[in-house]
Design an enzyme around this catalytic site. Structure first.
Site, PDB file in Angstrom:
ATOM      1  N   GLN A 154      -9.487   9.143  -5.766  1.00 34.08           N
ATOM      2  CA  GLN A 154      -9.186   9.806  -4.488  1.00 34.08           C
ATOM      3  C   GLN A 154     -10.344  10.669  -3.986  1.00 34.08           C
ATOM      4  O   GLN A 154     -10.608  10.732  -2.786  1.00 34.08           O
ATOM      5  CB  GLN A 154      -7.935  10.668  -4.653  1.00 34.08           C
ATOM      6  N   ASP A 205       2.437   3.317   2.924  1.00 33.38           N
ATOM      7  CA  ASP A 205       1.434   4.308   2.547  1.00 33.38           C
ATOM      8  C   ASP A 205       2.058   5.574   1.955  1.00 33.38           C
ATOM      9  O   ASP A 205       1.826   5.899   0.802  1.00 33.38           O
ATOM     10  CB  ASP A 205       0.534   4.655   3.731  1.00 33.38           C
ATOM     11  N   HIS A 210       0.849  -1.200   0.000  1.00 32.76           N
ATOM     12  CA  HIS A 210       0.000   0.000   0.000  1.00 32.76           C
ATOM     13  C   HIS A 210       0.879   1.243   0.000  1.00 32.76           C
ATOM     14  O   HIS A 210       1.520   1.569   1.000  1.00 32.76           O
ATOM     15  CB  HIS A 210      -0.934   0.028   1.210  1.00 32.76           C
ATOM     16  N   GLU A 266     -11.191   4.417   6.475  1.00 37.03           N
ATOM     17  CA  GLU A 266     -10.042   5.127   7.058  1.00 37.03           C
ATOM     18  C   GLU A 266     -10.574   6.320   7.842  1.00 37.03           C
ATOM     19  O   GLU A 266     -10.481   7.473   7.433  1.00 37.03           O
ATOM     20  CB  GLU A 266      -9.067   5.580   5.970  1.00 37.03           C
ATOM     21  N   HIS A 321       1.532   5.406  -2.169  1.00 38.39           N
ATOM     22  CA  HIS A 321       1.053   6.456  -3.077  1.00 38.39           C
ATOM     23  C   HIS A 321       2.265   7.079  -3.761  1.00 38.39           C
ATOM     24  O   HIS A 321       2.789   8.104  -3.330  1.00 38.39           O
ATOM     25  CB  HIS A 321       0.247   7.504  -2.307  1.00 38.39           C
TER      26      HIS A 321
END
Length: 430
Positions: free
Chosen positions: A153, A310, A58, A214, A60
């Site tokens: 997103q 992340d 995971h 989240e 970005h």
């Protein structure tokens, strides 16, 4: 018989010691004790740990290393991070995405991180991040397994063109269907987005990895819908729910129903310890919630749990170094998983478990697996996490692609040793 690479006297994460690893043509041909053979390259592990590569399931990468652009996240909250990313998207260029992503991949290799699943925002109508990371995936394919998730997103239904952009990104070659149901305007829209996105994945034969719940809101229960849709559409084993932080605020009775549903649907759970405990609980005074999802409980139900990094130096998280041992360390501390067995489990959460979630072929230290592994300045998995062990050698396809000198300190103390090696100043961790 001659090999391309022979590693001697290695310890393995499963507890085996003094093992030799013989590699040829990019594959492991033997994992045995006392292999007597020639090789083009011989590495003496000297009783140190050889692990399969670290895996980050995971991340970005379209935002990584963008800290301070166009400004800093002053509150440190998730919502300001999302707003700040919205500002950055307007000035983002393909070249900038590529440059920062390649720089991060260099760092990842030095850390023994050779497989990454990255979410890429598709709510930018220009699909800047998608174009950039598709090019990066091709550039790094010889040394990093890079999976791309089409990530709306700003919400599949909240953002006007998100669904069309997501489908276009998949047509362009993005691998996996993503989502963010808790960011839709209503709970109903969130559940509807889960249903639609899972249908897209089923139609196209793709995997799903969804940012799910989240939030600190215990009523955010989209993971339940995700587990249901997984079974309805026959997606078992191909779906991951990432973050799942609302579970830390849920009552125990509901969780006792939820966890068996996740296990039955074979949904992978991806926690992100560093960011979860940074962003969650922001509205609390004291007592203050930890934020990370219920890792020990998931483990007890046999759910495949992975840890992700992340973010590294981006609008949401100003720290990070691509070190999955730091991620594992934070995960075990927050979950209070401090038994010997539990610590070893947390090592698996940054190696074999995310490899399973990503469906990586030929992963592991065994005959016929890919000759991809890391030599660490530690004797075992527990010591590796405790010391954030130096990656002495990183091997891809049977070739050393990164080397780091051993960490040691030189003392000038009368009557004391000249050299301090952190891996030699502790009892056995087993």
């Amino acid at each position: 018989m001659s090999f391309d690479l022979l590693v001697k006297n290695a310890n393995l994460p499963d507890g085996r010691t003094s093992v030799d690893i013989a590699c040829r043509n990019g594959r492991i041909e033997a994992v045995e004790t006392g292999i007597a053979a020639d090789a083009q390259t011989i590495i003496d592990a000297d009783g140190k740990l050889v692990s399969p590569p670290f895996v980050d399931s995971h991340f970005h990468m379209d935002a990584t290393l963008s800290l301070g652009l166009p400004r800093m996240n002053q509150s440190g909250t998730l919502l300001e991070g999302i707003a700040l990313w919205g500002e950055l998207k307007e000035i983002l260029t393909v070249d900038a995405v590529i440059e920062r992503a390649l720089n991060y991949c260099d760092l990842a290799v030095s850390q023994g991180l050779l497989a990454i699943r990255t979410h890429v925002d598709v709510c930018d109508d220009r699909l800047t991040g998608v174009k950039g990371l598709l090019e990066v995936r091709d550039k790094v394919k010889d040394y990093i397994d890079l999976q791309l998730v089409a990530f709306p997103q700003d919400g599949l239904y909240r953002s006007p063109n998100a669904e069309a952009n997501l489908l276009k990104a998949l047509d362009m070659g993005v691998d996996i269907v993503g989502g963010i149901p808790h960011f839709e305007r209503t709970m109903d829209d969130g559940a509807r987005s889960v249903r639609r996105l899972c249908e897209v994945a089923a139609e196209r034969g793709l995997m799903v990895d969804m940012h799910c719940d989240e939030t600190d809101d215990p009523m955010s229960r989209h993971i339940e819908t995700l587990a249901y849709e997984t079974q309805r559409l026959g997606l078992e084993g191909r779906v991951a729910g990432s973050h799942l932080t609302s579970m830390h605020s849920m009552d125990n009775y509901y969780v006792s129903k939820l966890l068996p549903l996740i296990a039955e649907a074979e949904v992978h759970a991806i926690a992100n310890p560093l960011i979860n405990i940074t962003l969650q609980g922001r509205h609390d005074t004291y007592p203050k919630r930890r934020g990370q999802t219920r890792v020990p409980e998931m483990r007890s139900y046999g759910i495949n749990v992975a840890f992700g990094h992340d973010c590294v130096m981006d609008p949401w998280y100003s720290m990070g170094s691509g070190d999955m041992l730091e991620v594992a360390s934070m995960g075990l501390h927050v979950a209070q998983m401090t038994s010997r067995e539990a610590i070893r489990y947390c090592f698996d959460c940054v190696t074999s478990h995310p490899a399973n979630a990503m469906g990586l072929e030929g992963y592991g230290i065994a005959k016929d697996c890919k000759a991809d592994f890391v030599l660490l300045q530690a004797r075992d998995a527990i010591e590796a996490i405790r010391l954030k062990a130096t990656r002495l050698k990183v091997v891809k396809g049977g070739k050393v692609i990164s080397t780091t000198p051993a960490r040691q300190s030189q003392l000038t103390l009368k009557g004391r040793p000249d050299i301090v090696d952190p891996a030699s100043y502790a009892p056995s961790e087993n």
